[in-house]
Every structure is written in structure tokens, then in C-alpha cells.
Design a protein around this motif. Structure first.
Motif, short mmCIF file in Angstrom:
data_model
loop_
_atom_site.label_atom_id
_atom_site.label_comp_id
_atom_site.label_asym_id
_atom_site.label_seq_id
_atom_site.Cartn_x
_atom_site.Cartn_y
_atom_site.Cartn_z
N GLN A 363 0.84 -1.21 0.00
CA GLN A 363 0.00 0.00 0.00
C GLN A 363 0.87 1.25 0.00
OE1 GLN A 363 -3.01 0.20 3.04
NE2 GLN A 363 -3.54 -1.96 2.85
N TRP A 364 0.47 2.23 -0.83
CA TRP A 364 1.09 3.54 -0.76
C TRP A 364 0.61 4.26 0.50
CZ3 TRP A 364 4.95 5.22 -3.70
CH2 TRP A 364 5.13 4.68 -4.96
N HIS A 365 1.50 4.92 1.20
CA HIS A 365 1.07 5.76 2.32
C HIS A 365 2.12 6.85 2.56
CE1 HIS A 365 3.62 4.22 5.79
NE2 HIS A 365 3.89 3.36 4.85
N ASP A 366 1.69 7.89 3.25
CA ASP A 366 2.55 9.05 3.51
C ASP A 366 3.28 8.87 4.82
OD1 ASP A 366 1.95 11.13 1.33
OD2 ASP A 366 -0.05 10.49 1.96
N VAL A 367 4.57 9.14 4.79
CA VAL A 367 5.41 9.07 5.98
C VAL A 367 5.84 10.50 6.33
CG1 VAL A 367 7.65 8.32 6.88
CG2 VAL A 367 6.25 6.75 5.51
N TYR A 368 5.56 10.92 7.56
CA TYR A 368 5.98 12.23 8.05
C TYR A 368 6.96 12.03 9.20
CZ TYR A 368 2.11 14.09 5.28
OH TYR A 368 1.27 14.42 4.25
N LEU A 369 8.14 12.59 9.06
CA LEU A 369 9.19 12.42 10.07
C LEU A 369 9.58 13.80 10.61
CD1 LEU A 369 11.42 9.88 8.07
CD2 LEU A 369 9.65 9.36 9.79
N PRO A 370 8.99 14.22 11.73
CA PRO A 370 9.35 15.53 12.30
C PRO A 370 10.81 15.53 12.77
CG PRO A 370 7.91 14.32 13.80
CD PRO A 370 7.95 13.53 12.53
N TRP A 371 11.40 16.70 12.76
CA TRP A 371 12.82 16.80 13.13
C TRP A 371 13.10 16.24 14.51
CZ3 TRP A 371 14.50 17.22 8.64
CH2 TRP A 371 14.12 18.20 7.73
N HIS A 372 12.16 16.41 15.44
CA HIS A 372 12.44 15.94 16.80
C HIS A 372 12.43 14.41 16.90
CE1 HIS A 372 8.20 14.97 17.52
NE2 HIS A 372 7.87 16.15 17.04
N ASN A 373 12.01 13.72 15.83
CA ASN A 373 12.07 12.26 15.83
C ASN A 373 13.49 11.73 15.61
OD1 ASN A 373 9.31 12.18 16.10
ND2 ASN A 373 8.97 10.76 14.40
N PHE A 374 14.37 12.59 15.10
CA PHE A 374 15.71 12.13 14.76
C PHE A 374 16.60 12.10 16.01
CE2 PHE A 374 13.98 13.18 10.69
CZ PHE A 374 14.59 12.29 9.81
N VAL A 375 17.19 10.93 16.25
CA VAL A 375 18.01 10.68 17.44
C VAL A 375 19.48 10.83 17.08
CG1 VAL A 375 18.62 8.96 19.19
CG2 VAL A 375 16.26 9.10 18.33
N SER A 376 20.21 11.53 17.92
CA SER A 376 21.66 11.63 17.73
C SER A 376 22.29 10.27 18.00
CB SER A 376 22.25 12.68 18.68
OG SER A 376 23.65 12.74 18.55
N VAL A 377 23.09 9.77 17.01
CA VAL A 377 23.69 8.44 17.10
C VAL A 377 25.19 8.55 16.86
CG1 VAL A 377 23.79 6.14 16.06
CG2 VAL A 377 21.58 7.26 16.40
N LYS A 378 25.98 7.91 17.72
CA LYS A 378 27.43 7.83 17.55
C LYS A 378 27.86 6.38 17.71
CE LYS A 378 28.82 12.48 18.99
NZ LYS A 378 29.65 13.26 19.96
N ARG A 379 28.58 5.91 16.71
CA ARG A 379 29.10 4.54 16.73
C ARG A 379 27.98 3.53 17.02
NH1 ARG A 379 32.87 7.83 19.03
NH2 ARG A 379 34.88 7.91 17.96
N GLN A 381 25.32 3.83 18.59
CA GLN A 381 24.66 3.95 19.89
C GLN A 381 24.01 5.34 19.98
OE1 GLN A 381 24.68 1.37 22.38
NE2 GLN A 381 25.47 0.24 20.61
N SER A 382 22.82 5.39 20.57
CA SER A 382 22.19 6.70 20.77
C SER A 382 23.04 7.52 21.73
CB SER A 382 20.77 6.53 21.31
OG SER A 382 20.78 5.86 22.56
N ASP A 383 23.08 8.83 21.48
CA ASP A 383 23.91 9.74 22.27
C ASP A 383 23.03 10.66 23.10
OD1 ASP A 383 25.84 11.40 23.30
OD2 ASP A 383 26.21 12.47 21.43
N PRO A 384 22.85 10.37 24.40
CA PRO A 384 21.97 11.20 25.23
C PRO A 384 22.43 12.66 25.32
CG PRO A 384 22.50 9.13 26.34
CD PRO A 384 23.41 9.24 25.16
N GLU A 385 23.72 12.90 25.11
CA GLU A 385 24.24 14.26 25.20
C GLU A 385 24.21 14.98 23.85
OE1 GLU A 385 24.99 15.45 28.16
OE2 GLU A 385 24.46 13.50 29.01
N GLY A 386 23.75 14.31 22.82
CA GLY A 386 23.73 14.92 21.49
C GLY A 386 22.77 16.10 21.42
N LYS A 408 21.59 -1.73 19.17
CA LYS A 408 21.66 -3.17 18.92
C LYS A 408 20.38 -3.93 19.30
CE LYS A 408 25.86 -3.18 17.29
NZ LYS A 408 26.13 -3.50 15.87
N ALA A 409 19.32 -3.18 19.65
CA ALA A 409 18.03 -3.84 19.90
C ALA A 409 17.50 -4.35 18.57
CB ALA A 409 17.05 -2.88 20.54
#
Length: 650
Positions: A363-379, A381-386, A408-409
Motif C-alpha cells: 500500500q502507498w502511504h505518507d510518511v511524516y518524520l518531524p525533526w524531533h524524531n531524529f536521534v543523535s547516534v554515535k558509533r 549507539q544513541s547519544d543522550p548528550e547529542g 543493537k536492539a
């Protein structure tokens, strides 16, 4: 003001032409002292010829007069001073004219801008970079309160803010009780949103004492005034109720796809493989992609790696005017990732921002990804200090299908083997709907409407519901209904007890729905929430109660951030879904209850004094029952609402 172009015109001795700021020729042989005397006299004569309003305006006029003094003190060669002064004056005027007037666009109109809450809201909106039209019943008071300095005054500037501070301010006069005043076209020039901070107007009375001024009660200002505004608003403010999208990275041809590169797990020893290619004409017709697009297809092999990826070259995109990424996709039911690498991360390996998105098989559908959904990632792993993603500094975009989610989940929705993800057109950004009407209301309005004429339940409720001075809670609720029924995107903020103190702060905000929480909050904090609500799409179509969090995790820790308010708004339900999250639908409006007796009023006010610690608890009077002062004092530890006994102008 620089745009007030009133200047003196005096003919020069050598040319006879009219020159701005020029003066009669002074012989070059006079001494410096004599020059000073002559210059002073010339300045006095010139000032006498200039209207007082021009002197007050300053700008070009003052510059021309100062040029006159300089010319008298430093005479040019014979025959040259007139030309020199003219050139200098023209240069000054050209410089002044080079500064364009501030634009009045995408502005927030604040109605009730001189109230204790309204003036703070104006300042908060300006600090966020917005253009603000501050409207009040009196322009003189607006200038005094908003532009003046001293206690309770904001020290703002009309036009662009002084010292390089953000924001542009315009002042307007309005009367919410007058339809003609509300419909004045100049009031709405450049306006895209309106913030309502109007309320009952209290103050000193001519006959002495303190009370409602000019009949500006809650019924007149809110129930009638706001309802009148919402009736005429469609004539003044176009509705913006739909998201809008803009294609920023077309992906329909081989040339457009040339900026993308493979980034599969072969870089770390895996065997997965993928690639992008335009969809064919036959696929366009079969899949309903009339505008074309592309397909990212490949084979995910878990052994030795477990991911497929594709990433662009450096793009250098400034997408700061958008709210996020929009894609129209057709997938196979798997969960994919989108990666964004900023300019600041270009030389930092394994550093990116990442989010996930789901697909619906077939099925075709629209995906909306707000900026606040993007997680800072380093190596990986998510970066809580990012730091949060800055969409104005985007370098590269990427797509990933992985057997892992974050840290790695496992990705619960992936399948090894062949996959295909179709994108219609390419990658777009979107701008979401923001509240066009933001209204301040009061906690207690909903529970007051539910209680209705049940006097027993009213006597068991919090003091403001018991007192309900002049039916204020009923009139505020009537105004809420007018806003929610208008068809405009809105946000209704129901403040708990408003105070001016920030003692013990800063505090994080706390919000809920259903009119069950009690507490207090400063006007400064409420103003910040109103500004954030106007600026954030996450607050749209929501009514909620607001208080400060005085728990140990909040009190005195740190001021709230943009991310805190996003979280606050995201946790709230849109009003049309209230019953889907365990809340009752909004009750209907009911008439105000009969006013309380003076004796009962005194008892309620005494309760409030005890709650605030301003008076010792007294023994319950006969018949007081559970609402005696002593009983209220015992409930202090239960955070009984610290609401003002009489509602003041917000």
C-alpha cells in the motif's frame, strides 16, 4: 525614528541651492572660538526652524544638524563648503534610506497586550524571533508598558529590537467589544496567528476602591468579545488547516539518482546488496505513481552484517523553514530507517541522526518524520548528550534497512532476503499546521460546567469553583467553546493559579487534561507556554491545564527547553480523541450559579488565605462541614490549588 524624514533646508552661499542641514557661509578667517559661537548660533537658528516632532523623531534631522556644526567648526575652501555639506547630507540621508522598514509578515497578533500576562507573552514571542503585533485598548498605555522601563515594564522597541535582539514589534489599538474595531483591516495586516490574553479589566475605581473598570467583565470581554471575534475572523484571517509539502530532492531519473551511493554491509564484511533505480513507465501505471519516482531494492543477508543502505553526496540543504521530512512510499511491511548527517558531522565518522518509519505491505502511504524524531547516534549507539538536529545544516540523507533498531536492539519488523521500497517523486519536506488561535483560560472551567447547579458538589470543590466570581468560569468556558468550534487550528491553555513569583525556581512545566490537576504557576511561565504553543504544531487542537512542577525532580533544577515543551504537548491528546484516551467529552456550557453570600465569600477567602499560609487555621464555623478552614488547612499537603479568589486581567 529613522523613517521620519523631516529636515531643514537653507540655501548655500556659493550656489544658492537648497541643501539639507546647510547654513549661511562663515568666513574662513574667524578663530576657533568664534567658529564655535557662530556654529552654536546657526544650530540654534536651525533648530528653531524645525518642528518639534521632527526633533523628537531624530534620525536624518539630527544628523543634518550635527553636520552643520561640523561644517562651521571646519570650514572648507571658498566655494567648496556648500558642495561638501550637500554631499555629506545626501550621504547621511542615503544611509538612512538604505535601512528598509521592518517587514510585517507571518506576525502574531496579541490581543490584550498590556495585561500582566499579555505583556510577558509579547516579550516571549519576540525573543523567539517572531514578528508581533501588540494590540491594546490604549496606544499610550501600550507604549508605556511595552516600550517603557521600570518595574512591570518590558523595555522593548517598536520595530526591530535594540541591541541586535530578535523580533519585530508593531503596536495597534483595538477594542474586543467592538466588531468595527476588530474588523479594521490595518489591525490584521501580515497576521497569521492570534493569541488571546484578554480578560476582566480590574483597577482603581473613580469613586474609590477596586473593581471592574468600564463594564469590562468576563462576560463582556470573553464570553461575548471572543465569540464576536471568532464570528468575524473568517473575513480577516485565512484558515490554514492542511499540511503542505515541498519536493527538495527529486528521485525520478538516473541523473537525479546519481547523487546516491551504495552503503551496504559489505563495508564491514557482509554480503547484502542494494541499489536505487527509476521506476519504469509500466511500473508507474501499475503502481499508480503518475509523477514517477524510484525503487530501492536489494537483498538483506544477516550473516556477516545485516544491513543495506544508500546515502547521498553532500547536499548542503537548509531546511530550517520546514517541520520535517515527507515521503510517499510503498513497501513490504518492514521498518526502515532514515539517516541525516549535518554539516557539523561531515568530518566525524559514525556520527549521524537517525529515525525509523514503518511501511504497509502493498500500500502507498505518507510518511511524516518531524525533526524531533531524529536521534543523535554515535558509533551505532544513541547519544543522550547529542544536541537536537539542526535542519538548516543538512549535508547528507540516507536510507537504511537493518536487523537492528537502536543500540543493537532487534528490529521487530525486518525480514532477511529480497526487499523493495518505492518512493513517489522523491524526498520532500513538510510544514505542519500550527494553532492560529491560542487562548488563555483557567483551570476549573470544565469541572465548574460539570457541577452545574449542584450546590453540594460545588461546596466540596476547590475555592475558585466555590467562589466563581461573577460567573467568570462559565464565561471563560463559553469563550473556549467559541474557539474550539471556529474551525481554526487552536490551542487552549488553562492556567492554574497565576502568581508573579518565581521563588524557588526555575521549574519545569506540567500539564494534563480533564481539569483534574491543581497548583500554581507564574505569569512568566504561562507566557512562555503560550509562545511555545503558537510556535509548535504539537500543541494544535488541544485543550489542557498547566501548572509548574514543584517536585524535587524539577524545582530549582533548570529552565525548560524547547524539547521539554515538545514533550509536554506530544503527551496530550487532541480534543477530538479525548474519549479514546480515557477522558470524558467536553461538557456543555451551563448558566453561572447564583452569587455566593457575603458570609460565604468571607469563608472561601479565608480558606485561600490558609492554603497560602497567610492566616492560621480557624475552627470550622457551624455548618461549615468539610469546607471549614481547618479542613482546608489539612489538605494543604495534598497540593490544593492556589487560585486567586478574584480573577484579574490575565
Amino acid at each position: 525614528m529613522l523613517n521620519s524624514r523631516v529636515v531643514s533646508r537653507v540655501p548655500t552661499a556659493s550656489t544658492g541651492r537648497s541643501v539639507r542641514g546647510a547654513a549661511p557661509r562663515v568666513p574662513t578667517s574667524i578663530t576657533s572660538s568664534a567658529r564655535l559661537v557662530a556654529a552654536s548660533a546657526s544650530l540654534t537658528d536651525a533648530l528653531a526652524s524645525v518642528p518639534p516632532e521632527a526633533i523628537a523623531a531624530g534620525g536624518v534631522t539630527l544628523a543634518g544638524l550635527l553636520g552643520l556644526v561640523y561644517t562651521q567648526m571646519n570650514p572648507a575652501a571658498p566655494g567648496e563648503e556648500g558642495v561638501a555639506v550637500e554631499q555629506a547630507a545626501v550621504g547621511v540621508e542615503a544611509e538612512a534610506e538604505a535601512v528598509p522598514p521592518p517587514p510585517r509578515e507571518n506576525a502574531v497578533l496579541v490581543l490584550g497586550a498590556t495585561g500582566r500576562l499579555g505583556r510577558r507573552t509579547v516579550a516571549k514571542l519576540l525573543a523567539s524571533g517572531r514578528t508581533v503585533v501588540a494590540a491594546a485598548r490604549s496606544l499610550d498605555k501600550a507604549r508605556d508598558v511595552l516600550l517603557g522601563s521600570g518595574e512591570g515594564k518590558m523595555g522593548l522597541s517598536e520595530g526591530r529590537q535594540a541591541g541586535g535582539r530578535p523580533g519585530i514589534l508593531f503596536l495597534e489599538e483595538f477594542d474586543i467589544t467592538s466588531a468595527d474595531s476588530l474588523k479594521r483591516p490595518g489591525l490584521w495586516a501580515g497576521v497569521s496567528q492570534v493569541v488571546l490574553t484578554v480578560g476582566t479589566v480590574f483597577g482603581p475605581l473613580p469613586e474609590g476602591g477596586f473593581g471592574v473598570i468600564g463594564g469590562m467583565t468576563s462576560e463582556v470581554v470573553e464570553a461575548q468579545g471572543i465569540a464576536r471575534l471568532m464570528e468575524v475572523l473568517p473575513e480577516l484571517l485565512p484558515k490554514k488547516t492542511q499540511r503542505t509539502s515541498r519536493l527538495v530532492l527529486p528521485m525520478r531519473t538516473a541523473e537525479e539518482l546519481a547523487v546516491w551511493n551504495k552503503l551496504d554491509d559489505v563495508i564491514m564484511g557482509g554480503a547484502s546488496d542494494s541499489g536505487l533505480e527509476p521506476i519504469t513507465e509500466a511500473e508507474r501505471e501499475a503502481l499508480g505513481a503518475a509523477d514517477g519516482g524510484c525503487v530501492w531494492r536489494g537483498k538483506l543477508i544477516v550473516e556477516g552484517g545485516g544491513f543495506c543502505g544508500t546515502r547521498t553526496n553532500k547536499l548542503g540543504l537548509n531546511l530550517g523553514d520546514a517541520d520535517g521530512i515527507h515521503m510517499r512510499v510503498l513497501g513490504d511491511g518492514q521498518t526502515f530507517k532514515m539517516n541525516i548527517k549535518t554539516i557539523d558531522q561531515e568530518d566525524v565518522p559514525e556520527s549521524t541522526y537517525q529515525t525509523t518509519f514503518d511501511t504497509v505491505a502493498g500500500q502507498w502511504h505518507d510518511v511524516y518524520l518531524p525533526w524531533h524524531n531524529f536521534v543523535s547516534v554515535k558509533r551505532a549507539q544513541s547519544d543522550p548528550e547529542g544536541v537536537p538536529l539542526d535542519p538548516s545544516r543538512i549535508s547528507k540523507l540516507g536510507l537504511v534497512l537493518s536487523r537492528f533498531e537502536f543500540n543493537k536492539a532487534p528490529n521487530p519488523d525486518y525480514k532477511p532476503g529480497p526487499f523493495a521500497l518505492l518512493l513517489a517523486g522523491g524526498i520532500s519536506t513538510y510544514t505542519d499546521v500550527r494553532p492560529q488561535v491560542v487562548m488563555i483560560s483557567s483551570a476549573g472551567v470544565e469541572r465548574n460546567a460539570i457541577i452545574g447547579d449542584d450546590e453540594v458538589k460545588r461546596m466540596q470543590d476547590i475555592p475558585i469553583v466555590q467562589l466563581n466570581p461573577n460567573g467568570t468560569l462559565n464565561h471563560k468556558y463559553t469563550a473556549e467553546i467559541a474557539v474550539r468550534s471556529s474551525g481554526y487550528p487552536y490551542s487552549v491553555v488553562r492556567s492554574t493559579g497565576m502568581i508573579d513569583s518565581m521563588e524557588g525556581g526555575p521549574f519545569l512545566p506540567d500539564a494534563d487534561q480533564g481539569d483534574v490537576i491543581i497548583g500554581q504557576i507564574s505569569r512568566e511561565e504561562v507566557a512562555e507556554c503560550l509562545a511555545m504553543a503558537a510556535n509548535m504544531p504539537e500543541s494544535a487542537y488541544k485543550t489542557f491545564e498547566l501548572r509548574r512542577n514543584e517536585g524535587p525532580e524539577s524545582k530549582g533544577k533548570r529552565p525548560p527547553t524547547t524539547r521539554d515543551f515538545q514533550r509536554l504537548f506530544l503527551k496530550l491528546s487532541q480534543d477530538k480523541y479525548r474519549w479514546r484516551v480515557g477522558l470524558q467529552p467536553m461538557p456543555k456550557a451551563v448558566p453561572p450559579p447564583p452569587p455566593v453570600t457575603e458570609e460565604r465569600r468571607a469563608q472561601i477567602v479565608a480558606q485561600v488565605a490558609v492554603i497560602r499560609g497567610q492566616a492560621p487555621p480557624a475552627a470550622p464555623a457551624p455548618g461549615d462541614g468539610a469546607n471549614g478552614s481547618a479542613a482546608i488547612a489539612e489538605k494543604k499537603t495534598e497540593q490544593v490549588e492556589k487560585k486567586e479568589p478574584v480573577t484579574a486581567n490575565a
